[in-house]
Design an enzyme around this catalytic site. Structure first.
Site, PDB file in Angstrom:
ATOM      1  N   LYS A  98      -8.815  -1.342  -3.948  1.00 15.10           N
ATOM      2  CA  LYS A  98     -10.015  -0.732  -3.379  1.00 15.10           C
ATOM      3  C   LYS A  98     -11.078  -1.802  -3.125  1.00 15.10           C
ATOM      4  CE  LYS A  98      -9.663   3.745  -5.759  1.00 15.10           C
ATOM      5  NZ  LYS A  98      -9.561   4.605  -4.578  1.00 15.10           N
ATOM      6  N   ARG A 152      -1.166  11.468  -7.603  1.00 13.76           N
ATOM      7  CA  ARG A 152      -0.077  12.423  -7.342  1.00 13.76           C
ATOM      8  C   ARG A 152       1.213  12.002  -8.034  1.00 13.76           C
ATOM      9  NH1 ARG A 152      -0.955  11.499  -1.055  1.00 13.76           N
ATOM     10  NH2 ARG A 152      -3.015  11.083  -1.929  1.00 13.76           N
ATOM     11  N   ASP A 200      -2.628   3.050  -4.023  1.00 13.44           N
ATOM     12  CA  ASP A 200      -3.861   3.755  -4.381  1.00 13.44           C
ATOM     13  C   ASP A 200      -3.664   5.277  -4.381  1.00 13.44           C
ATOM     14  OD1 ASP A 200      -6.470   4.014  -5.131  1.00 13.44           O
ATOM     15  OD2 ASP A 200      -7.336   3.531  -3.169  1.00 13.44           O
ATOM     16  N   ASP A 211     -11.958   8.391 -12.969  1.00 13.94           N
ATOM     17  CA  ASP A 211     -10.775   8.937 -12.307  1.00 13.94           C
ATOM     18  C   ASP A 211      -9.898   9.727 -13.282  1.00 13.94           C
ATOM     19  OD1 ASP A 211      -9.452   9.354  -9.912  1.00 13.94           O
ATOM     20  OD2 ASP A 211      -8.183   7.586 -10.103  1.00 13.94           O
TER      21      ASP A 211
HETATM   22  N1  BES Z   1      -9.004   8.338  -7.299  1.00 15.38           N
HETATM   23  C1  BES Z   1      -8.858   8.249  -5.895  1.00 15.38           C
HETATM   24  C2  BES Z   1      -9.616   9.352  -5.157  1.00 15.38           C
HETATM   25  C3  BES Z   1     -11.120   9.313  -5.239  1.00 15.38           C
HETATM   26  C4  BES Z   1     -11.861   8.716  -4.250  1.00 15.38           C
HETATM   27  C5  BES Z   1     -11.784   9.949  -6.271  1.00 15.38           C
HETATM   28  C6  BES Z   1     -13.242   8.724  -4.314  1.00 15.38           C
HETATM   29  C7  BES Z   1     -13.154   9.951  -6.331  1.00 15.38           C
HETATM   30  C8  BES Z   1     -13.891   9.356  -5.352  1.00 15.38           C
HETATM   31  C9  BES Z   1      -7.383   8.372  -5.514  1.00 15.38           C
HETATM   32  O1  BES Z   1      -6.507   7.834  -6.421  1.00 15.38           O
HETATM   33  C10 BES Z   1      -7.212   7.624  -4.238  1.00 15.38           C
HETATM   34  O2  BES Z   1      -7.424   6.442  -4.228  1.00 15.38           O
HETATM   35  N2  BES Z   1      -6.819   8.321  -3.186  1.00 15.38           N
HETATM   36  C11 BES Z   1      -6.627   7.719  -1.918  1.00 15.38           C
HETATM   37  C12 BES Z   1      -5.365   8.262  -1.326  1.00 15.38           C
HETATM   38  C13 BES Z   1      -4.905   7.549  -0.092  1.00 15.38           C
HETATM   39  C14 BES Z   1      -4.492   6.120  -0.415  1.00 15.38           C
HETATM   40  C15 BES Z   1      -3.747   8.307   0.522  1.00 15.38           C
HETATM   41  C16 BES Z   1      -7.827   8.049  -1.053  1.00 15.38           C
HETATM   42  O3  BES Z   1      -8.361   9.156  -1.149  1.00 15.38           O
HETATM   43  O4  BES Z   1      -8.253   7.185  -0.296  1.00 15.38           O
HETATM   44 ZN    ZN Z   2      -7.129   7.768  -8.368  1.00 15.60          ZN
HETATM   45 MN    MN Z   3      -6.225   5.772  -6.141  1.00 12.11          MN
END
Ligand code: BES
Ligand code: ZN
Ligand code: MN
Length: 495
Positions: free
Chosen positions: A277, A351, A347, A288
């Protein structure tokens, strides 16, 4: 927080600050103000000026000169016809914050009954608003501590109606337990990664279990490996800290009654892994694990309130770190149920750990399974920070959640799981791909989970926006909000 319910008149109260709720409606306001002036003549100067109109989130303080009741805080609750339980919850929060600004320890709040609402529901909302508004995550401050700073530690809920006392007392006591669950959840979410990582999260769950009366079993890395929980193992691969799988069981229902299973995403820090990230805002990813914080807070409150139902809470927990041993895009992993997934983006880790937990849940032959996760940034884009995303495969279960959401004001909004979206997570080399790209990101995440559910009604709450608050609101602080604890407990209480 000490909370007591009493049958008394305003003039007989003993508190540092005594709150009076006033309706904006002119006639009611005029009458009420006259009564106050009759009782407390010093109010004449302030109220006589006519500035106070009793609009919501306005107040005026009156110094009475009376030692046992030195301050009256008149708080507006708006027009009577518009009042709702949620407005009252917010008015109580506003009152407690305003009272706290006087640096006092005790406050009295009136049981303002209206419409058909029971004394219990009304009391519960008022006490929730007051207690939840006083939460602070301040244990790490060592400097500039104001030693004269007092905290509100006693709330007196009072009513002039004798018949309401028993109901109000029950509602207030339930609220105290609920708020302990919500604040436990907030504490866990707000704790930084060097305090809460998988093994310490498990320890905190064990402590909560001891205190509230539910059973906790922590599966360690060896056990996770022997169960072939490939999703958890893959995400954990880059981390020096071992994963845990926390199993919490509360048996308040009949023996043999199938449990409701709650599953909470427990990523104690999400760097994104090799698909790392950006640095800005990454510190929020200490939260998280809010899904796990929500289910721990909920089972804690359910057990403390001794609700007559069997509940299981499952938490797959690990960090998501980049390193020489980390999993990488292109990897193909095999889950506990034998299915495979192509890793498109490291990331999209939540899931993966939830997949194994949803498989594990099936061994309980559950009545229903609800998972909670800070799963996608896309849900924040869609619904912001006030509404959680709801998805699932069972109308009755989704309805239970919607009803509880309405009652607790923890909003949810349903997104569809049409099969056409599955196209987006098809893989050329495995059963499924862990990322579907930007389009419909929250839906494809849920559809990924759906591939791992057993033969049970299932719902998923994406709390990425609601769990992590960018700023303080009425009774919720900035940061970890403790979202869905009240919703889940309300749902289980009315199961
Ligand atoms: N923990 C994050 C989602 C998240 C983002 C929570 C902002 C709180 C605030 C999750 O693990 C993640 O990174 N999701 C990605 C998925 C993508 C790579 C398909 C996302 O939402 O960008
Ligand atoms: Zn996450
Ligand atoms: Mn993530």
């Amino acid at each position: 927080m000490k909370v007591q319910t009493t049958h008394t008149k305003l003039s007989a109260l003993k508190a540092d600050v005594s709150v009076v709720f006033l309706y904006e409606d002119e006639e009611s306001l005029a009458t009420h103000q006259k009564e106050i002036i009759a009782e407390f003549p010093s109010a004449e100067a302030t109220l006589g000026a006519g500035d106070f109109k009793a609009k919501r989130k306005t107040s005026v303080v009156i110094y009475t000169g009376n030692k046992q009741l030195p301050r009256l805080l008149l708080v507006g609750v708006g027009k009577k016809a518009d009042l709702t339980i949620e407005h009252l919850r917010r008015a109580a929060a506003y009152s407690a914050k305003r009272a706290a600004s006087f640096n006092v320890e005790s406050i009295a709040l009136p049981l303002l009954k209206f419409n058909e609402n029971s004394a219990a529901d009304t009391a519960q909302a008022i006490i929730e608003g007051a207690i939840l508004s006083q939460y602070k995550f301040d244990k790490y401050f060592t400097e500039n501590k104001d030693t004269d700073k007092k905290n509100i530690n006693k709330i007196t809920l009072w009513t002039e109606t004798k018949e309401d006392v028993a109901g109000a007392k029950a509602g207030a006591e339930f609220a105290v337990i609920l708020c302990q669950g919500v604040n436990l959840s907030r504490d866990l979410a707000n704790a930084p990664n060097n305090e809460i990582y998988p093994e310490t999260l498990a320890k905190r769950a064990e402590e909560a279990g001891k205190e509230a009366g539910f059973h906790v079993n922590v599966l360690n890395k060896k056990k996770i490996e022997s169960l072939k929980m490939g999703g958890i193992i893959a995400v954990n691969q880059g981390s020096v800290r071992p994963p845990v799988f926390i199993v919490m069981e509360y048996n308040g229902g009949k023996k043999g009654d199938k449990p409701v299973v709650l599953v909470g995403k427990g990523i104690t820090f999400d760097t994104g892994g090799i698909s790392i990230k950006p640095g800005a805002g990454m510190s929020d990813m200490k939260m998280d694990m809010h899904g796990s914080a929500s289910v721990i807070g909920a089972i804690y409150a359910v057990a403390k309130a001794k609700l007559p139902i069997n509940v299981v809470a499952l938490v797959p927990s690990t960090e998501n770190m980049p390193s020489g041993t980390a999993y990488v895009p292109g990897d193909i992993i095999t889950f506990m149920n034998g299915k495979t997934a192509e890793i498109d983006n490291t990331d999209a880790e939540g899931r993966l750990v939830l997949a194994d937990a949803l498989t594990y849940a099936d061994k309980y032959k559950p009545q229903a399974v609800i998972d909670l996760a800070t799963l996608t940034g896309a849900i924040v884009v869609a619904l912001g920070n006030t509404t959680s995303g709801l998805m699932g495969n069972d109308t009755a279960l989704k309805t239970r959640i919607k009803v509880a959401a309405d009652r607790t004001n923890e909003y949810v909004c349903e997104l569809p799981l049409y099969e056409e979206y599955e196209e987006l997570i098809k893989s050329d080399v495995a059963d499924v791909k862990n990322s579907g790209g930007r389009a419909a990101g929250s839906i494809t995440a849920a559809l990924f989970l759906k591939k791992f559910i057993g033969d049970y009604p299932w719902a998923h709450l994406d709390i990425a926006g609601t769990g992590i608050a960018p700023k303080e609101t009425d009774y919720n602080p900035k940061g970890g909000s403790g979202v869905a604890v009240r919703l889940l407990v309300d749902m289980l209480r009315n199961w």
